[in-house]
Design a protein around this motif. Structure first.
Motif, PDB file in Angstrom:
ATOM      1  N   SER A  54       3.268  12.529   6.829  1.00 40.68           N
ATOM      2  CA  SER A  54       3.204  10.976   6.459  1.00 40.68           C
ATOM      3  C   SER A  54       4.838  10.556   6.204  1.00 40.68           C
ATOM      4  N   GLY A  55       5.588  11.677   5.699  1.00 41.50           N
ATOM      5  CA  GLY A  55       7.119  11.263   5.632  1.00 41.50           C
ATOM      6  C   GLY A  55       7.735  11.260   4.293  1.00 41.50           C
ATOM      7  N   LYS A  56       6.858  12.158   3.336  1.00 41.06           N
ATOM      8  CA  LYS A  56       7.286  12.259   2.023  1.00 41.06           C
ATOM      9  C   LYS A  56       8.665  12.865   1.764  1.00 41.06           C
ATOM     10  N   SER A  57       8.697  14.180   2.540  1.00 44.15           N
ATOM     11  CA  SER A  57      10.190  14.867   2.439  1.00 44.15           C
ATOM     12  C   SER A  57      11.279  14.159   3.028  1.00 44.15           C
ATOM     13  N   SER A  58      10.789  13.495   4.035  1.00 43.53           N
ATOM     14  CA  SER A  58      12.027  12.431   4.842  1.00 43.53           C
ATOM     15  C   SER A  58      12.272  11.320   3.530  1.00 43.53           C
ATOM     16  N   ILE A  59      11.671  10.795   3.233  1.00 41.23           N
ATOM     17  CA  ILE A  59      11.896   9.815   2.026  1.00 41.23           C
ATOM     18  C   ILE A  59      12.797  10.511   0.896  1.00 41.23           C
ATOM     19  N   GLN A  60      12.391  11.490   0.483  1.00 43.73           N
ATOM     20  CA  GLN A  60      13.290  12.176  -0.501  1.00 43.73           C
ATOM     21  C   GLN A  60      14.556  12.519  -0.151  1.00 43.73           C
ATOM     22  N   LYS A  61      14.584  12.964   1.114  1.00 46.62           N
ATOM     23  CA  LYS A  61      15.949  13.574   1.506  1.00 46.62           C
ATOM     24  C   LYS A  61      16.872  12.634   2.042  1.00 46.62           C
ATOM     25  N   VAL A  62      16.324  11.177   2.594  1.00 42.58           N
ATOM     26  CA  VAL A  62      17.206  10.203   2.713  1.00 42.58           C
ATOM     27  C   VAL A  62      17.605   9.351   1.729  1.00 42.58           C
ATOM     28  N   VAL A  63      16.724   9.077   0.625  1.00 46.93           N
ATOM     29  CA  VAL A  63      17.134   8.496  -0.565  1.00 46.93           C
ATOM     30  C   VAL A  63      18.060   9.251  -1.355  1.00 46.93           C
ATOM     31  N   PHE A  64      17.840  10.479  -1.749  1.00 46.06           N
ATOM     32  CA  PHE A  64      18.563  11.298  -2.859  1.00 46.06           C
ATOM     33  C   PHE A  64      19.543  12.343  -2.377  1.00 46.06           C
ATOM     34  N   HIS A  65      19.448  12.593  -0.982  1.00 47.91           N
ATOM     35  CA  HIS A  65      20.279  13.622  -0.492  1.00 47.91           C
ATOM     36  C   HIS A  65      21.224  13.310   0.738  1.00 47.91           C
ATOM     37  N   LYS A  66      21.120  11.764   0.923  1.00 43.60           N
ATOM     38  CA  LYS A  66      21.988  11.482   1.806  1.00 43.60           C
ATOM     39  C   LYS A  66      21.800  11.862   3.249  1.00 43.60           C
ATOM     40  N   ASP A 187     -15.408  -0.153  -6.812  1.00 43.84           N
ATOM     41  CA  ASP A 187     -16.772   0.488  -6.553  1.00 43.84           C
ATOM     42  C   ASP A 187     -16.993   1.578  -7.408  1.00 43.84           C
ATOM     43  N   ALA A 188     -15.787   2.242  -7.763  1.00 42.27           N
ATOM     44  CA  ALA A 188     -15.920   3.271  -8.981  1.00 42.27           C
ATOM     45  C   ALA A 188     -15.569   3.065 -10.033  1.00 42.27           C
ATOM     46  N   SER A 189     -15.845   1.392 -10.493  1.00 40.86           N
ATOM     47  CA  SER A 189     -15.398   0.774 -11.840  1.00 40.86           C
ATOM     48  C   SER A 189     -14.081   1.024 -12.493  1.00 40.86           C
ATOM     49  N   LEU A 190     -13.031   1.230 -11.460  1.00 39.33           N
ATOM     50  CA  LEU A 190     -11.549   1.354 -11.894  1.00 39.33           C
ATOM     51  C   LEU A 190     -10.735   0.163 -11.833  1.00 39.33           C
ATOM     52  N   GLU A 191     -11.411  -1.083 -12.105  1.00 37.21           N
ATOM     53  CA  GLU A 191     -10.820  -2.397 -11.864  1.00 37.21           C
ATOM     54  C   GLU A 191      -9.522  -2.262 -12.669  1.00 37.21           C
ATOM     55  N   LYS A 192      -9.176  -1.663 -13.716  1.00 41.21           N
ATOM     56  CA  LYS A 192      -8.137  -1.648 -14.486  1.00 41.21           C
ATOM     57  C   LYS A 192      -6.726  -0.869 -13.802  1.00 41.21           C
ATOM     58  N   LEU A 193      -7.121   0.128 -12.930  1.00 41.35           N
ATOM     59  CA  LEU A 193      -6.153   0.626 -12.213  1.00 41.35           C
ATOM     60  C   LEU A 193      -5.444  -0.024 -11.234  1.00 41.35           C
ATOM     61  N   HIS A 194      -4.233  -0.428 -11.577  1.00 45.09           N
ATOM     62  CA  HIS A 194      -3.398  -1.228 -10.594  1.00 45.09           C
ATOM     63  C   HIS A 194      -2.484  -0.413  -9.655  1.00 45.09           C
ATOM     64  N   LEU A 195      -2.541  -0.840  -8.312  1.00 46.69           N
ATOM     65  CA  LEU A 195      -1.749  -0.162  -7.198  1.00 46.69           C
ATOM     66  C   LEU A 195      -0.879  -1.162  -6.679  1.00 46.69           C
ATOM     67  N   SER A 196       0.587  -1.041  -6.702  1.00 37.87           N
ATOM     68  CA  SER A 196       1.423  -1.602  -5.922  1.00 37.87           C
ATOM     69  C   SER A 196       1.738  -1.131  -4.866  1.00 37.87           C
ATOM     70  N   PHE A 197       1.901  -2.070  -3.766  1.00 39.09           N
ATOM     71  CA  PHE A 197       2.154  -1.426  -2.194  1.00 39.09           C
ATOM     72  C   PHE A 197       3.462  -2.244  -1.827  1.00 39.09           C
ATOM     73  N   TYR A 198       3.962  -0.973  -0.858  1.00 41.82           N
ATOM     74  CA  TYR A 198       5.239  -1.556  -0.484  1.00 41.82           C
ATOM     75  C   TYR A 198       5.269  -1.207   1.166  1.00 41.82           C
ATOM     76  N   LEU A 199       5.954  -2.167   1.998  1.00 42.38           N
ATOM     77  CA  LEU A 199       6.207  -1.631   3.454  1.00 42.38           C
ATOM     78  C   LEU A 199       7.652  -0.893   3.419  1.00 42.38           C
ATOM     79  N   THR A 200       7.612   0.278   3.946  1.00 43.15           N
ATOM     80  CA  THR A 200       8.713   0.944   3.753  1.00 43.15           C
ATOM     81  C   THR A 200       9.210   1.955   5.108  1.00 43.15           C
ATOM     82  N   SER A 201      10.352   1.965   5.272  1.00 39.62           N
ATOM     83  CA  SER A 201      10.923   2.743   6.526  1.00 39.62           C
ATOM     84  C   SER A 201      12.119   3.454   6.096  1.00 39.62           C
ATOM     85  N   ILE A 202      12.571   4.691   6.626  1.00 36.82           N
ATOM     86  CA  ILE A 202      13.826   5.471   6.293  1.00 36.82           C
ATOM     87  C   ILE A 202      14.863   4.682   7.376  1.00 36.82           C
ATOM     88  N   TYR A 203      14.503   3.832   8.267  1.00 34.95           N
ATOM     89  CA  TYR A 203      15.542   3.384   9.298  1.00 34.95           C
ATOM     90  C   TYR A 203      16.175   2.006   8.811  1.00 34.95           C
TER      91      TYR A 203
END
Length: 373
Positions: A54-66, A187-203
């Motif tokens: 999904s691109g997890k390691s790529s995000i880490q490498k680009v943002v924090f290890h140049k 549906d799981a009665s977790l309305e208090k759980l808040h998710l923040s969404f971002y559109l991202t790309s390493i390019y």
């Protein structure tokens, strides 16, 4: 060192992470979790989770290890949990734990309660170019379990690899993921759980802006920093001010005016230019010295009447400001309002000592500073 340039505005910003020298960074990276210090230390923890590829390691490498975005094509799949210790300043000081997509961390062999109990933010990465039905199921399982252990976690969803999608497709994908994810929580009665969404790309800079907002939520001094920057720009005639981590190009604070992507990209590009030029011309003949130190300051005048102003704050922090050329170049005596460069210097002298005090909790010094208006 002090630098002045006159250049044309930068258009598209690609290859944004490959301009720093390889030795200009945070130091150690990728320590196996089994060999790391105990997770009970006080640093906030950010978890990177998601399906394989999904691109997890790529995000880490680009943002924090140049790492250049193109180099991430050759990264192997993560097959174990890695911990990355990010320690650049009193404000940006946390750990990133990168979880392989194929590992079931809810297996009895994992102490998931320990993992979530010390977590400040959980980032779940979804590949927008793939079928995300399975990813949404894993997202719901992950955040619901984590929320029950630690309801104080900030839950962030990176809708990643959107560089290959049209603008309409990006909006539709974000809307669909947002709707499905929140329906599952309801549906799981977790309305208090808040998710923040971002559109991202390493390019492009979207991944840096998204990570900036994630990190800002972990900074207890953020309201104070924002207030300081608001007072600073009102004293100096500046239009926009950012407090940047110069290595990752994450901005840890800005004033209360809206952030537009173009302004953020210009400031990121300015940091790249200053570090690049300083590495070439700012070192001593024997190569000693630092490309970024307490003398670092730069002014860049673009041909669209925009002026960019950078000043070192601490070893890894920089204040980057945007203002108009007509405001910057108006002539006058230092005691009058028509001398913005003088006002900037006076404001910096008043506010930088306050900004670098990470434990500051009030604004009396800033409010009593001399005004250049």
């Amino acid at each position: 060192m002090s630098i002045q340039y006159e250049v044309e505005p930068l258009a598209d910003s690609y290859g944004v992470a490959d301009s720093f020298p390889k030795d200009f960074g945070y130091g150690e990276e990728e320590a196996d979790i089994e060999d790391s210090p105990t997770p009970s230390d006080s640093k906030p923890r950010i978890l990177l989770m998601g399906l394989r590829r999904s691109g997890k390691s790529s995000i880490q490498k680009v943002v924090f290890h140049k790492m250049s975005p193109n180099e991430t094509l050759f990264l192997e799949s993560t097959n174990k949990i890695y911990k990355d210790d990010i320690s650049s300043s009193s404000f940006v000081n946390f750990q990133i734990w990168d979880f392989p997509g194929q590992v079931d961390f809810f297996d009895p062999t994992f102490d998931y309660e320990m993992i979530f109990r010390g977590t400040g933010a959980l980032i779940f990465v979804i590949d927008a170019q793939d079928d995300y039905v399975e990813a949404l199921g894993r997202l719901h399982l992950t955040v619901s379990r984590a929320y029950r252990v630690n309801p104080e976690i900030n839950f962030e969803v990176f809708i990643h690899k959107v560089d290959g999608l049209s603008d309409d497709h990006k909006i539709e994908t974000q809307r669909d993921i947002h709707q499905r994810a929140n329906d599952d929580l309801a549906d799981a009665s977790l309305e208090k759980l808040h998710l923040s969404f971002y559109l991202t790309s390493i390019y492009d800079h979207s991944i840096f802006e998204a990570f900036s907002k994630v990190v800002q939520k972990l900074i207890p001094q953020l309201p104070t920093l924002e207030n300081l920057l608001n007072i600073f720009i009102s004293n100096s005639g500046i239009e926009k001010a950012f407090l940047f981590d110069v290595v990752s190009k994450i901005y840890i604070a800005t004033d209360s005016s809206p952030v537009d992507m173009q302004s953020y990209e210009l400031c990121c590009d300015m940091i790249d230019v200053v570090i690049d030029v300083s590495c070439i011309y700012g070192l001593k003949e024997d190569g000693s010295g630092s490309a970024y130190d307490k003398e670092s300051m730069a002014i860049i005048k673009l041909n669209n009447t925009t002026v960019l102003y950078l000043k070192e704050v601490t070893k890894f922090l920089a204040l980057v400001c945007i203002l108009r050329e007509e405001s910057f170049e108006r002539k006058g005596k230092p005691s009058t309002p028509a001398f913005p460069h003088y006002c900037i210097k006076q404001s910096l002298n008043s506010f930088l000592p306050i900004i670098v005090q990470s434990s500051v909790t009030s604004l009396p010094q800033a409010q009593n500073a001399d005004r250049c208006q």
